[in-house]
Structures are given as structure tokens and as C-alpha cells.
Design a protein around this motif. Sequence first.
Motif, PDB file in Angstrom:
ATOM      1  N   LEU A  39      52.575 -24.756 146.865  1.00 52.76           N
ATOM      2  CA  LEU A  39      53.045 -24.006 145.560  1.00 52.76           C
ATOM      3  C   LEU A  39      53.196 -25.283 145.033  1.00 52.76           C
ATOM      4  N   SER A  40      54.109 -26.056 145.945  1.00 52.71           N
ATOM      5  CA  SER A  40      54.418 -27.394 145.512  1.00 52.71           C
ATOM      6  C   SER A  40      53.281 -28.037 145.145  1.00 52.71           C
ATOM      7  N   GLU A  41      52.320 -28.940 145.776  1.00 51.52           N
ATOM      8  CA  GLU A  41      51.028 -29.023 145.811  1.00 51.52           C
ATOM      9  C   GLU A  41      49.947 -28.792 144.498  1.00 51.52           C
ATOM     10  N   LEU A  42      50.175 -27.707 144.366  1.00 55.27           N
ATOM     11  CA  LEU A  42      49.793 -26.953 143.500  1.00 55.27           C
ATOM     12  C   LEU A  42      50.208 -27.598 142.018  1.00 55.27           C
ATOM     13  N   ALA A  43      51.401 -27.658 141.779  1.00 57.69           N
ATOM     14  CA  ALA A  43      52.194 -28.466 140.216  1.00 57.69           C
ATOM     15  C   ALA A  43      52.184 -28.795 140.320  1.00 57.69           C
ATOM     16  N   ASN A  44      51.977 -30.130 141.741  1.00 60.01           N
ATOM     17  CA  ASN A  44      51.983 -32.186 141.338  1.00 60.01           C
ATOM     18  C   ASN A  44      50.420 -31.727 140.992  1.00 60.01           C
ATOM     19  N   ARG A  45      49.328 -30.981 141.375  1.00 64.93           N
ATOM     20  CA  ARG A  45      48.030 -31.614 140.234  1.00 64.93           C
ATOM     21  C   ARG A  45      47.705 -30.238 139.585  1.00 64.93           C
ATOM     22  N   THR A  46      48.702 -29.926 138.392  1.00 66.23           N
ATOM     23  CA  THR A  46      48.032 -29.193 137.571  1.00 66.23           C
ATOM     24  C   THR A  46      49.719 -29.741 136.433  1.00 66.23           C
ATOM     25  N   GLU A  47      49.547 -28.871 135.350  1.00 57.92           N
ATOM     26  CA  GLU A  47      50.898 -29.539 134.440  1.00 57.92           C
ATOM     27  C   GLU A  47      50.930 -27.839 133.755  1.00 57.92           C
ATOM     28  N   LEU A  48      50.956 -26.642 134.873  1.00 54.96           N
ATOM     29  CA  LEU A  48      51.452 -25.691 134.365  1.00 54.96           C
ATOM     30  C   LEU A  48      52.978 -26.012 135.573  1.00 54.96           C
ATOM     31  N   PRO A  49      54.165 -24.687 134.449  1.00 51.62           N
ATOM     32  CA  PRO A  49      55.307 -25.174 134.990  1.00 51.62           C
ATOM     33  C   PRO A  49      55.170 -23.880 136.345  1.00 51.62           C
ATOM     34  N   PRO A  50      55.951 -24.772 137.442  1.00 52.17           N
ATOM     35  CA  PRO A  50      55.953 -23.743 139.056  1.00 52.17           C
ATOM     36  C   PRO A  50      55.674 -21.855 138.253  1.00 52.17           C
ATOM     37  N   PRO A  51      57.330 -21.637 137.820  1.00 45.74           N
ATOM     38  CA  PRO A  51      56.659 -19.827 137.435  1.00 45.74           C
ATOM     39  C   PRO A  51      55.702 -19.546 137.262  1.00 45.74           C
ATOM     40  N   THR A  52      54.476 -20.025 136.560  1.00 45.45           N
ATOM     41  CA  THR A  52      54.069 -19.521 135.988  1.00 45.45           C
ATOM     42  C   THR A  52      52.862 -19.611 137.057  1.00 45.45           C
TER      43      THR A  52
END
Length: 252
Positions: free
Chosen positions: A31-44
Motif C-alpha cells: 500500500l505504501s509503495e502505491l501511495a508513493n507512486r500516485t497522488e491518491l491518499p492511502p485511505p482511498t
Amino acid sequence: MTERTTGGVQSVERAFELLDLMADAGGTQTLSELANRTELPPPTIHRLLRTLVGRGYVRQLPNRRYALGPRLIRLGDGANRQLGQIAEPYLADLVGRLQETANLAVLDGDMVLYVAQVPSPHSVRMFTEIGRRAHTHDTGVGKAILSQLDEPTVRSIVSRVGMPRATEHSIGDPEELVSHLSLIRERGYSIDDNEQEIGVRCYAVPIPDAPTPTAVSVSGPQTRVDEAFGERAVPLLLEAAEAISREMNRTV
């Protein structure tokens, strides 16, 4: 009320963005890797992943990483069959004009997947089963496909699956492959010269603007598929690639 951006459904766009990011990363992400590669907030991201997991398009591994799920295989199989049906008339035309086997292949994960073929009328011919998977570094279609990708992606692919040498002519070194791909980009076509199988030569070109990295090829015994053959084949392959691309991107 349904969220929309630029005419699309925002939640669907975001879900596909996550799937694309996972595919580009080799199929798994945290999840954190995806959060680093997109502007989406982690809860989304977490909410979207939970929905995708529930539908089978993503699965959560024991180590908490997320991986592409088995439901995508069925979608991919259907899409590949559709690509094959689109290309088949153009492959048949190539065979009619060149008298050698024509193939269409796509990048499937880190491997080449053959999705369509029209065989040569000759009794001695190149034969590759539809559905066969092969490495990218030593096949004509594979190298044509790699030539469409950036260098980090190419290096990631060969680092994950390796570069086994099927023959003494196969490229077995990433640096040599990267240099060779630059040549392919300059001239617009690739050659498998006894690299996958001794006695077989293949000419291939990438399909421009395809929905997934794709290439078309003609192949046969090197006694028939020589340099003079290549001079005739490459312009026809480029013509077929453009036609297949237009057909793939045609909107109803």
C-alpha cells in the motif's frame, strides 16, 4: 452522486490506475509503495484495493503485499483472443505475399505470448503454437516489444526472468541487449537470427499505439528467410503493423 472526471467515473479510473501501477511494478506492491507512486491518499487506495480484492482482481499475500488477482487472467485471455481476431486478416495477407509464417505476439507479464498465427504453405516452416510463452530477449517479436519500453523497464523484465541462452547466438547480457534495442529503434525492426532456434530466422516490427506492447513477425528457415527476404518483408511488416494499429484503435 457518482464522481466523474473528464467524462469518466473517477473511482473506476482510480482503480485502473492502481492495477496499471501494480502491473508496471511486476505484479505486486505494498500500500505504501502505491501511495508513493500516485497522488491518491492511502485511505482511498486501501478502500479501492479492498474492493478489488473482493472481486478477485487483486489478492492480498501473507506478507501484506498486494498482487494482481486471478480474475484478470480471464479478462486478459478474452482481450488476447480479440487482438488475434483483429490481426488475422493482415497476417494472412503477409503469408500470401511472403509465403512464410506470420505471428502476432503481446507482452504478457514479463514474457512474450503468441496470440495469433497464420502458417506458411510450405511443408518445412516455422510453427509456434498460439498460447506459447517465450522470453523477450531472444525472439524477434520479443525484441520488437522491448524496443517500445524504456530502459529501466527492460532491465526489470530481464532481471526477473533472466536471459537464458537458447543458442550460442542468443543475447545473454543486459548491456548488450540495451545497446541492441537502440539499433532496433533506429531501423524500426528486429531480427531473430538463429537466437531462439538454430536454422530459423525471424523479422518483426512493433505495433504502434497498441493497447499493450505488441509485435508482428514473419519467420521461417534461414535458407528462405535471408537478407533479400528481409528487404521485401520489412516494408510489408511495417504496412501491416500500421493497419493492425488502426484497426485496434478504431472507435465505434
